[in-house]
Design an enzyme around this catalytic site. Structure first.
Site, short mmCIF file in Angstrom:
data_model
loop_
_atom_site.label_atom_id
_atom_site.label_comp_id
_atom_site.label_asym_id
_atom_site.label_seq_id
_atom_site.Cartn_x
_atom_site.Cartn_y
_atom_site.Cartn_z
N HIS F 64 0.82 -1.07 0.09
CA HIS F 64 0.03 0.05 0.10
C HIS F 64 0.79 1.42 0.04
O HIS F 64 1.86 1.30 0.68
CB HIS F 64 -1.00 -0.05 1.36
CG HIS F 64 -1.77 -1.13 1.28
ND1 HIS F 64 -1.55 -2.31 2.14
CD2 HIS F 64 -3.08 -1.28 1.02
CE1 HIS F 64 -2.43 -3.20 1.84
NE2 HIS F 64 -3.49 -2.51 1.44
N GLU F 99 9.17 -1.92 3.34
CA GLU F 99 9.60 -0.53 2.95
C GLU F 99 11.19 -0.31 3.39
O GLU F 99 11.96 -0.07 2.85
CB GLU F 99 8.85 0.72 3.57
CG GLU F 99 7.61 1.07 2.92
CD GLU F 99 6.59 0.04 2.87
OE1 GLU F 99 6.55 -1.12 3.80
OE2 GLU F 99 5.35 0.08 2.25
N ASP F 113 27.30 -1.49 -6.90
CA ASP F 113 27.38 -1.01 -8.38
C ASP F 113 28.58 0.18 -8.28
O ASP F 113 29.54 0.33 -9.00
CB ASP F 113 26.05 0.25 -8.70
CG ASP F 113 26.45 0.80 -9.95
OD1 ASP F 113 26.66 0.54 -10.99
OD2 ASP F 113 26.27 2.15 -9.84
#
Lengths: 144, 144, 144, 144, 144, 144
Positions: F64, F99, F113
């Site tokens: 949500h 989250e 990265d």
């Protein structure tokens, strides 16, 4: 990102501006007379600004996502500049001044993009908060 | 959106600036001395700018999506202002000046957001193209 | 997602349509006469469509990201409907028909959103490909 | 964007539909029998619809960002068509009908994209609101 | 962001994995038997992974936007874990290993989200590159 | 997507971790000594994590959208690994554990990265929930 869980939601308003400076009056005339090949500058830039207001938390790391409950984009056309005014309201725990400034900057950048084939000397100036109301540090009190 | 199917990809470069004007020297000192509660202003704003460069076509209606192949964000800190410089390169059919200006504006807005608890008098000034190279209308020729 | 690494880029074009059906002629008149409170319907919907064309790969799982190199949105206003036409060009390994249909659908949804305070009986009809050119299965050959 | 700061949050529900019309019964059979090379059409399209419901304010200029608190995607498979139904609930100050229509349209476009290698004659029809409850203008009262 | 303007596009491939570790065999059985209330775990997670592959440059600051030309998500189901494999191909100037790892992580997080009502002891392990081909530092040579 | 309209908003907190494992101590030293060519790893990865926390509902189908009201990213640097901790707070009807895990994974992927030019043997391990408070199933009770 600052913790705002303990704050109470209140009505917050902010007005921000950005100024698009052109290098010749013909550029403003083209905007007024719908003579810009890429389309209706004022309407397209306003639409981009409506989206930008809603996407501020996506672009600025510490901005909280918040319910944008009103956005208005208006213009003041001078001979050599366009003043953009963006007003945003929310009922939330933190203000919408960055949202208003972000939206104003995207309106200005959209104008720059649409007008650069006509005018190579455009710059964007004075992106700043004009009014803020609803937090602990109102800058102006008359926001009727 | 302008038709660019017939154009040939070439190396395009753009440098844009934005200037963050503060209202007191202490604000700049806080940036230099890592004394801003929200975090490292220069690094966080640079990161927001890297994302913004890549999302320009998402924010500006007529911008073509294009392969951003290099982005650099640098700063010049004065006593009362921070000059932001964003340089972008691509090999594509259209230039990256709006991308550079958009990234510079988001770097500046991130600074504004991080610094506003310390300084209520910040504005963003002179978002403009500094150099452009690679299309038909180079503004400067020395882009080494 | 289908493997297209072995395919050669060619010029691809697609035109898609969507039709917004209203329930009374006054709705179309309000669009024509700029009498819709939310703003200029045709310009705002076009702007939303330009963004949607570029964000198709973000919304449809198997769509490849590709360089949108031209997008045009046009309208045919009837008494009780607005026909939306979106034309997109790319030079890439796969076509832009879903991009054109996606943009047409977002243009139509923007109109629905702007017009629903005036007309509760609007629907969106006939989102479909009108023309496609450049892949192995052209539907029409005359795309001048 | 309409000002909703003065409105009270209430439970709002909307159901919208979209219809995917195919040109031959084999297309529907391929969906039912998991015979579509790109994957499971009903599950992948539903997933795309869940995302689309949440991103409506990102695609439609005047839509307020709002808390999507329930989304359901269901299907009715006919011989020559698939009816898509999307139901969305929120507790907020404005309704979710555009959110439901947007999600239904993206479900339909995902089907189009997955099925176009099998069927060149697909169109999307009748994107419209079926039921709405919770604002001042309920279209139907039985939304149990 | 590293400058890649001088590099030549070549076929690049990467395979990355992520492992979802569950705390009881019933969790894996629920995945296999389509017994998870939120939906079909393998199909929904795959769809989320297709989107994530395409949005890597939106999430990771230094990743170049690039044309994802093939993505495949596959699974190996053990008694107490699910191994996720994501393979991505591009023809571009830089590799797709971060894209593959990002997609694998989002597939795993989607599984976590769908399975957490059934199993409170899930973790995600060993997100790593399995194979890479096409740049100057191939990790394995047999990528047929 | 689960229906949460009937739930009451309460303060919810979650802490998640991810571990970046490197293959040699020099990699950690480069992070500590600001010796990584792509930039300041800890600050850039934190910034990416702040954005990722806010975009979780955009990446995970059943999550949500919710008001992220606090996010903190912290690090524990070992000789051969970096432990990432992300803490998120909200006042809403559902928790923020996905989250927090999503943000932790993006922080880790950003490090991967930035560090891969220096170290080809990096993997991401143990993405998991550490603490959760505020829903019906607290995993730990001491979250002061």
């Amino acid at each position: 990102m600052i913790n705002i869980t303990h704050k109470s939601p209140t009505l917050r308003k902010a007005i921000a501006q950005a100024i698009v400076k052109v290098s010749k009056p013909e550029t403003i005339l083209a905007v007024k007379n719908h003579g810009v090949p890429k389309g209706d500058v004022l309407e397209m830039a306003k639409t981009a600004g409506l989206f930008a207001a809603k996407r501020t938390a996506d672009m600025i790391p510490d901005c909280h996502p918040l319910p944008i409950e009103f956005t208005a984009v208006s213009y003041e056309l001078g001979e050599m500049e366009i003043k953009i005014l963006v007003e945003i309201h929310t009922i939330y725990k933190t203000g919408v001044e960055v949202e208003a400034m972000h939206a104003a900057s995207v309106v200005a950048l959209t104008m720059y993009d649409m007008l650069k084939p006509l005018d190579k000397g455009i710059s964007i100036e004075q992106i700043k908060l004009i009014e803020k109301r609803g937090g602990k540090s109102d800058q102006k009190t008359d926001f009727s």
